[in-house]
Design a protein around this motif. Structure first.
Motif, PDB file in Angstrom:
ATOM      1  N   ASP A 146     -17.191 -14.924  32.829  1.00  0.00           N
ATOM      2  CA  ASP A 146     -16.647 -13.613  33.299  1.00  0.00           C
ATOM      3  C   ASP A 146     -16.108 -13.751  34.861  1.00  0.00           C
ATOM      4  O   ASP A 146     -15.730 -12.783  35.291  1.00  0.00           O
ATOM      5  CB  ASP A 146     -17.344 -12.494  33.356  1.00  0.00           C
ATOM      6  CG  ASP A 146     -18.733 -12.430  34.174  1.00  0.00           C
ATOM      7  OD1 ASP A 146     -18.888 -13.659  34.679  1.00  0.00           O
ATOM      8  OD2 ASP A 146     -19.524 -11.454  34.072  1.00  0.00           O
ATOM      9  N   PHE A 147     -15.937 -15.025  35.286  1.00  0.00           N
ATOM     10  CA  PHE A 147     -15.696 -15.550  36.676  1.00  0.00           C
ATOM     11  C   PHE A 147     -14.244 -14.745  37.050  1.00  0.00           C
ATOM     12  O   PHE A 147     -14.176 -14.357  37.959  1.00  0.00           O
ATOM     13  CB  PHE A 147     -15.668 -17.052  37.006  1.00  0.00           C
ATOM     14  CG  PHE A 147     -15.527 -17.016  38.335  1.00  0.00           C
ATOM     15  CD1 PHE A 147     -16.321 -16.465  39.582  1.00  0.00           C
ATOM     16  CD2 PHE A 147     -14.455 -17.903  38.782  1.00  0.00           C
ATOM     17  CE1 PHE A 147     -16.111 -16.679  40.757  1.00  0.00           C
ATOM     18  CE2 PHE A 147     -14.351 -18.216  40.267  1.00  0.00           C
ATOM     19  CZ  PHE A 147     -14.836 -17.821  41.153  1.00  0.00           C
ATOM     20  N   LYS A 148     -13.287 -15.100  36.006  1.00  0.00           N
ATOM     21  CA  LYS A 148     -11.888 -14.429  36.133  1.00  0.00           C
ATOM     22  C   LYS A 148     -12.038 -12.994  36.469  1.00  0.00           C
ATOM     23  O   LYS A 148     -11.165 -12.633  37.212  1.00  0.00           O
ATOM     24  CB  LYS A 148     -11.035 -14.890  35.053  1.00  0.00           C
ATOM     25  CG  LYS A 148      -9.365 -14.297  35.192  1.00  0.00           C
ATOM     26  CD  LYS A 148      -8.669 -14.409  33.890  1.00  0.00           C
ATOM     27  CE  LYS A 148      -7.339 -14.120  34.058  1.00  0.00           C
ATOM     28  NZ  LYS A 148      -6.396 -14.462  32.983  1.00  0.00           N
ATOM     29  N   GLN A 149     -12.799 -12.419  35.613  1.00  0.00           N
ATOM     30  CA  GLN A 149     -12.833 -10.831  35.700  1.00  0.00           C
ATOM     31  C   GLN A 149     -13.345 -10.353  37.137  1.00  0.00           C
ATOM     32  O   GLN A 149     -13.247  -9.459  37.715  1.00  0.00           O
ATOM     33  CB  GLN A 149     -13.665 -10.224  34.539  1.00  0.00           C
ATOM     34  CG  GLN A 149     -12.920 -10.330  33.336  1.00  0.00           C
ATOM     35  CD  GLN A 149     -12.753 -11.808  32.591  1.00  0.00           C
ATOM     36  OE1 GLN A 149     -13.685 -12.423  32.811  1.00  0.00           O
ATOM     37  NE2 GLN A 149     -11.515 -12.069  31.925  1.00  0.00           N
ATOM     38  N   ILE A 150     -14.579 -11.408  37.559  1.00  0.00           N
ATOM     39  CA  ILE A 150     -15.164 -10.979  38.921  1.00  0.00           C
ATOM     40  C   ILE A 150     -14.182 -11.188  39.924  1.00  0.00           C
ATOM     41  O   ILE A 150     -14.078 -10.338  40.882  1.00  0.00           O
ATOM     42  CB  ILE A 150     -16.337 -11.927  39.039  1.00  0.00           C
ATOM     43  CG1 ILE A 150     -17.476 -11.716  38.218  1.00  0.00           C
ATOM     44  CG2 ILE A 150     -16.603 -11.953  40.439  1.00  0.00           C
ATOM     45  CD1 ILE A 150     -18.524 -12.688  38.033  1.00  0.00           C
ATOM     46  N   CYS A 151     -13.143 -12.033  39.945  1.00  0.00           N
ATOM     47  CA  CYS A 151     -12.212 -12.328  40.927  1.00  0.00           C
ATOM     48  C   CYS A 151     -11.059 -11.251  40.925  1.00  0.00           C
ATOM     49  O   CYS A 151     -10.843 -10.692  41.973  1.00  0.00           O
ATOM     50  CB  CYS A 151     -11.331 -13.667  40.531  1.00  0.00           C
ATOM     51  SG  CYS A 151     -12.304 -15.027  40.655  1.00  0.00           S
ATOM     52  N   GLU A 152     -10.880 -10.438  39.784  1.00  0.00           N
ATOM     53  CA  GLU A 152      -9.935  -9.371  39.612  1.00  0.00           C
ATOM     54  C   GLU A 152     -10.692  -8.325  40.368  1.00  0.00           C
ATOM     55  O   GLU A 152      -9.887  -7.464  41.009  1.00  0.00           O
ATOM     56  CB  GLU A 152      -9.776  -9.132  38.198  1.00  0.00           C
ATOM     57  CG  GLU A 152      -8.995  -7.753  37.720  1.00  0.00           C
ATOM     58  CD  GLU A 152      -7.380  -8.319  38.346  1.00  0.00           C
ATOM     59  OE1 GLU A 152      -6.789  -7.355  38.860  1.00  0.00           O
ATOM     60  OE2 GLU A 152      -6.998  -9.477  38.493  1.00  0.00           O
ATOM     61  N   LEU A 153     -11.977  -8.072  40.350  1.00  0.00           N
ATOM     62  CA  LEU A 153     -12.787  -7.150  40.941  1.00  0.00           C
ATOM     63  C   LEU A 153     -12.224  -6.938  42.474  1.00  0.00           C
ATOM     64  O   LEU A 153     -12.249  -5.825  42.950  1.00  0.00           O
ATOM     65  CB  LEU A 153     -14.076  -7.183  40.767  1.00  0.00           C
ATOM     66  CG  LEU A 153     -14.738  -6.928  39.484  1.00  0.00           C
ATOM     67  CD1 LEU A 153     -16.170  -7.124  39.400  1.00  0.00           C
ATOM     68  CD2 LEU A 153     -14.364  -5.527  38.954  1.00  0.00           C
ATOM     69  N   PHE A 154     -12.169  -8.188  43.130  1.00  0.00           N
ATOM     70  CA  PHE A 154     -11.903  -8.392  44.525  1.00  0.00           C
ATOM     71  C   PHE A 154     -10.720  -8.391  44.773  1.00  0.00           C
ATOM     72  O   PHE A 154     -10.266  -8.529  46.103  1.00  0.00           O
ATOM     73  CB  PHE A 154     -12.840  -9.492  44.953  1.00  0.00           C
ATOM     74  CG  PHE A 154     -14.329  -9.279  45.035  1.00  0.00           C
ATOM     75  CD1 PHE A 154     -14.964  -8.607  46.051  1.00  0.00           C
ATOM     76  CD2 PHE A 154     -15.081  -9.401  43.938  1.00  0.00           C
ATOM     77  CE1 PHE A 154     -16.179  -8.239  46.222  1.00  0.00           C
ATOM     78  CE2 PHE A 154     -16.510  -9.441  43.939  1.00  0.00           C
ATOM     79  CZ  PHE A 154     -17.119  -8.761  45.100  1.00  0.00           C
ATOM     80  N   ALA A 155      -9.903  -8.644  43.823  1.00  0.00           N
ATOM     81  CA  ALA A 155      -8.317  -8.901  44.325  1.00  0.00           C
ATOM     82  C   ALA A 155      -7.720  -7.418  45.150  1.00  0.00           C
ATOM     83  O   ALA A 155      -7.828  -6.274  44.480  1.00  0.00           O
ATOM     84  CB  ALA A 155      -7.478  -9.000  42.889  1.00  0.00           C
ATOM     85  N   SER A 156      -7.121  -7.844  46.157  1.00  0.00           N
ATOM     86  CA  SER A 156      -6.591  -6.881  46.944  1.00  0.00           C
ATOM     87  C   SER A 156      -5.850  -7.287  48.112  1.00  0.00           C
ATOM     88  O   SER A 156      -6.013  -8.621  48.339  1.00  0.00           O
ATOM     89  CB  SER A 156      -7.676  -5.936  47.418  1.00  0.00           C
ATOM     90  OG  SER A 156      -7.287  -5.097  48.641  1.00  0.00           O
ATOM     91  N   PRO A 157      -4.591  -6.891  48.561  1.00  0.00           N
ATOM     92  CA  PRO A 157      -3.860  -7.449  49.306  1.00  0.00           C
ATOM     93  C   PRO A 157      -4.660  -7.819  50.371  1.00  0.00           C
ATOM     94  O   PRO A 157      -4.354  -8.563  51.520  1.00  0.00           O
ATOM     95  CB  PRO A 157      -2.817  -6.399  49.679  1.00  0.00           C
ATOM     96  CG  PRO A 157      -2.607  -5.743  48.412  1.00  0.00           C
ATOM     97  CD  PRO A 157      -3.988  -5.679  47.758  1.00  0.00           C
ATOM     98  N   GLY A 158      -5.608  -6.961  51.028  1.00  0.00           N
ATOM     99  CA  GLY A 158      -6.453  -7.109  52.175  1.00  0.00           C
ATOM    100  C   GLY A 158      -7.571  -7.995  52.170  1.00  0.00           C
ATOM    101  O   GLY A 158      -8.258  -8.377  53.158  1.00  0.00           O
ATOM    102  N   VAL A 159      -7.734  -8.528  51.001  1.00  0.00           N
ATOM    103  CA  VAL A 159      -8.911  -9.626  50.862  1.00  0.00           C
ATOM    104  C   VAL A 159      -8.602 -10.858  50.346  1.00  0.00           C
ATOM    105  O   VAL A 159      -8.272 -10.996  49.534  1.00  0.00           O
ATOM    106  CB  VAL A 159     -10.114  -8.871  49.749  1.00  0.00           C
ATOM    107  CG1 VAL A 159     -10.946  -9.888  49.522  1.00  0.00           C
ATOM    108  CG2 VAL A 159     -10.534  -7.360  50.106  1.00  0.00           C
ATOM    109  N   LYS A 160      -9.026 -11.841  51.349  1.00  0.00           N
ATOM    110  CA  LYS A 160      -9.047 -13.288  50.979  1.00  0.00           C
ATOM    111  C   LYS A 160     -10.151 -13.765  50.036  1.00  0.00           C
ATOM    112  O   LYS A 160     -10.989 -13.308  50.193  1.00  0.00           O
ATOM    113  CB  LYS A 160      -8.964 -14.150  52.184  1.00  0.00           C
ATOM    114  CG  LYS A 160      -8.688 -15.812  52.140  1.00  0.00           C
ATOM    115  CD  LYS A 160      -9.037 -16.546  53.421  1.00  0.00           C
ATOM    116  CE  LYS A 160      -8.894 -17.821  53.123  1.00  0.00           C
ATOM    117  NZ  LYS A 160      -8.978 -18.555  54.319  1.00  0.00           N
ATOM    118  N   GLN A 161      -9.751 -14.506  49.157  1.00  0.00           N
ATOM    119  CA  GLN A 161     -10.718 -15.065  48.183  1.00  0.00           C
ATOM    120  C   GLN A 161     -10.780 -16.652  48.170  1.00  0.00           C
ATOM    121  O   GLN A 161      -9.666 -17.335  48.157  1.00  0.00           O
ATOM    122  CB  GLN A 161     -10.240 -14.625  46.794  1.00  0.00           C
ATOM    123  CG  GLN A 161     -10.527 -13.045  46.419  1.00  0.00           C
ATOM    124  CD  GLN A 161     -10.713 -12.599  44.899  1.00  0.00           C
ATOM    125  OE1 GLN A 161     -11.526 -13.021  44.416  1.00  0.00           O
ATOM    126  NE2 GLN A 161      -9.582 -12.126  44.447  1.00  0.00           N
TER     127      GLN A 161
END
Length: 335
Positions: free
Chosen positions: A77-92
């Motif tokens: 579910d790593f892709k879905q975890i990344c989606e949780l943090f997806a935001s213009p103000g958050v670098k991943q």
């Protein structure tokens, strides 16, 4: 650095937590000499728990999430975890051993500003010996794919220099150039703490297999000084992340381990601007200082200001925390 984070550096209280290193699992598909991560731990955070954590972290001013492990790409579910943090103000940022990078590049390409791939040898024989599995060629294919096809802006290599690979320092730089990565960074191997599962699970190699002897330290110093001369352009362009002075600190760390010189002094503000959250929810001031709570036990904003972590921040600021004296990895955010 944002204003609230700037204020953190002058106080034992934090008003925001802009940087978080999140272990999404401690399972790993390699068998490295320098750590003991192998199987996922019982009770690792579920997707729903990470969803709740993402909400709390964003509310508390998250600016940069760094996924670590273990190997993050092992989570289905790593892709879905990344989606949780997806935001213009958050670098991943993804820290990965790269073994699954070719297979999962298409899953993750839309989320990351940076991918950092660990390589422990500049040639296959060395890397595979240190990592315990024949993985070098597949990792290079993964790096090539994310550079050529994914559109990810920054792809980096990180190498831990130790007894079995320090002589390859120039070859690491040449490899980075040949792969067309954005940068390469170097660390010393931690042998003084139980971070990364060392001394707790019985799988890591003994210090004698990793640390350098006095003669090897002298040889490492000669190699490092020659690199500083021969690769001046690569330092200036930033292909080599470390400054020449920081590269020599790696030599001095191993020199300190064998009594040649004092440990290099570290200037770090990691507990003031960041935290490490383990796969089971423990929250730590950094990789090397023990946990002061668990995210299952309260709001991040409250946990991050518990009395014990405030004491740790004061000790780090005043260079009195014993773990900092022998640390191999420091974070100093100044802007």
């Amino acid at each position: 650095m944002n204003f609230r984070a700037f204020l953190n550096t002058y106080s034992n209280t934090v008003r925001t937590l802009p940087i978080v290193i999140l272990y999404v699992t401690e399972g790993c598909n390699l068998k490295c000499l320098t750590c003991s991560y192998r199987e996922p731990l019982p009770g690792e955070l579920s997707f729903d728990e990470i969803k709740q954590l993402a909400r709390q972290l964003k509310t508390f001013g998250l600016r940069h999430i760094v996924y670590s492990g273990g190997e993050p790409l092992l989570r289905r579910d790593f892709k879905q975890i990344c989606e949780l943090f997806a935001s213009p103000g958050v670098k991943q940022t993804l820290l990965t051993n790269g073994l699954l990078l070719e297979k999962r590049a298409d899953d993750i390409k839309d989320y990351f500003a940076e991918i950092i791939v660990s390589l422990d040898g500049a040639v296959a024989e060395t890397h595979n010996k240190i990592r315990g599995i024949n993985s070098f060629d597949l990792i290079l294919k993964g790096i090539e794919k994310v550079i050529d096809e994914s559109g990810i802006r920054q792809v980096s290599i990180r190498s831990v220099l130790q007894k079995q690979n320090f002589r390859q320092l120039p070859k690491f730089i040449d490899l980075a150039k040949s792969l067309n990565v954005n940068r390469i960074s170097f660390l010393s191997a931690d042998v003084t703490s139980d971070a990364f599962g060392r001394d707790t699970r019985g799988a890591a190699a003994p210090e004698s297999d990793i640390s350098l002897s006095k003669d090897e330290v002298n040889e490492f110093r000669e190699i490092a000084n020659k690199v500083i001369t021969d690769y001046k352009a690569e330092f200036e362009t930033g292909l080599i992340s470390e400054t020449p002075e920081k590269l020599l600190k790696l030599v001095n760390y191993y020199g300190a381990l064998c009594g040649q010189n004092p440990y290099p002094k570290n200037y770090c503000n990691a507990p003031m601007v960041s935290a490490v959250i383990t796969s089971t929810g423990n929250i730590q001031p950094c990789y090397f200082i023990p946990a002061f709570g668990n995210v299952r036990g309260g709001e991040i904003s409250e946990l991050a200001n518990k009395k014990e972590v405030q004491t740790i921040r004061n000790e780090v600021r005043n260079f009195t925390h014993p773990r900092c004296e022998t640390c191999v990895c420091t974070l100093n955010v100044s802007k």
